[in-house]
Design a protein around this motif. Structure first.
Motif, PDB file in Angstrom:
ATOM      1  N   ARG A  68       0.804  -1.453  -0.221  1.00 43.50           N
ATOM      2  CA  ARG A  68      -0.048  -0.008  -0.104  1.00 43.50           C
ATOM      3  C   ARG A  68       0.664   1.341  -0.204  1.00 43.50           C
ATOM      4  N   ARG A  69       2.099   1.413   0.850  1.00 42.37           N
ATOM      5  CA  ARG A  69       2.863   2.505   0.757  1.00 42.37           C
ATOM      6  C   ARG A  69       3.441   2.441  -0.584  1.00 42.37           C
ATOM      7  N   ALA A  70       3.773   1.385  -1.174  1.00 36.42           N
ATOM      8  CA  ALA A  70       4.647   1.566  -2.512  1.00 36.42           C
ATOM      9  C   ALA A  70       3.788   1.963  -3.627  1.00 36.42           C
ATOM     10  N   VAL A  71       2.354   1.799  -3.529  1.00 34.53           N
ATOM     11  CA  VAL A  71       1.331   2.292  -4.620  1.00 34.53           C
ATOM     12  C   VAL A  71       1.003   3.338  -4.363  1.00 34.53           C
ATOM     13  N   GLY A  72       1.156   4.058  -3.186  1.00 31.11           N
ATOM     14  CA  GLY A  72       0.936   5.696  -2.654  1.00 31.11           C
ATOM     15  C   GLY A  72      -0.378   5.473  -1.957  1.00 31.11           C
ATOM     16  N   ARG A  73      -0.858   4.643  -1.274  1.00 27.33           N
ATOM     17  CA  ARG A  73      -2.183   4.493  -0.701  1.00 27.33           C
ATOM     18  C   ARG A  73      -1.882   5.128   0.751  1.00 27.33           C
ATOM     19  N   ARG A  74      -2.982   5.992   1.273  1.00 26.67           N
ATOM     20  CA  ARG A  74      -2.616   6.543   2.509  1.00 26.67           C
ATOM     21  C   ARG A  74      -3.649   5.711   3.532  1.00 26.67           C
ATOM     22  N   GLY A  75      -3.486   6.336   4.740  1.00 32.77           N
ATOM     23  CA  GLY A  75      -4.717   5.874   5.758  1.00 32.77           C
ATOM     24  C   GLY A  75      -4.050   4.613   6.714  1.00 32.77           C
ATOM     25  N   GLU A  76      -2.855   4.085   6.240  1.00 35.19           N
ATOM     26  CA  GLU A  76      -2.325   3.309   7.100  1.00 35.19           C
ATOM     27  C   GLU A  76      -1.280   3.789   7.914  1.00 35.19           C
ATOM     28  N   PRO A  77      -1.330   3.206   9.257  1.00 40.85           N
ATOM     29  CA  PRO A  77      -0.244   3.916  10.344  1.00 40.85           C
ATOM     30  C   PRO A  77       1.156   3.503   9.959  1.00 40.85           C
ATOM     31  N   PRO A  78       2.317   4.680  10.033  1.00 45.83           N
ATOM     32  CA  PRO A  78       3.370   4.554   9.643  1.00 45.83           C
ATOM     33  C   PRO A  78       4.187   3.616  10.518  1.00 45.83           C
TER      34      PRO A  78
END
Length: 78
Positions: A68-78
């Motif tokens: 998700r981070r790699a494809v640019g989705r947000r909303g997940e905790p770091p």
């Protein structure tokens, strides 16, 4: 480095079941060898992913977060 799967037994069972189902369906419906191999591979992969989703194991959740981070989705905790 690519981390190894924490559940190799689960992957082996999914591969065996996928192979049996794919081969059985191919024989039943008179499909060719190539289609049987593709079907078996798809069923094995889908079965393994489904097992990870149902179990909700930590390694799978971490992998989903990285994707998700790699494809640019947000909303997940770091």
């Amino acid at each position: 480095m690519i981390p190894l799967c924490d559940t190799p037994g689960q992957s082996a069972v999914a591969a065996a079941v996928g192979g049996l189902l794919g081969g059985g369906l191919a024989v039943t419906f008179g499909l060719g060898v190539t289609v049987a191999v593709l079907l078996a591979g798809f069923l094995a992969g889908a079965g393994d992913i489904l097992a990870h989703v149902l179990r909700g194991d930590a390694q799978f959740r971490a992998a989903v977060t990285r994707v998700r981070r790699a494809v640019g989705r947000r909303g997940e905790p770091p």
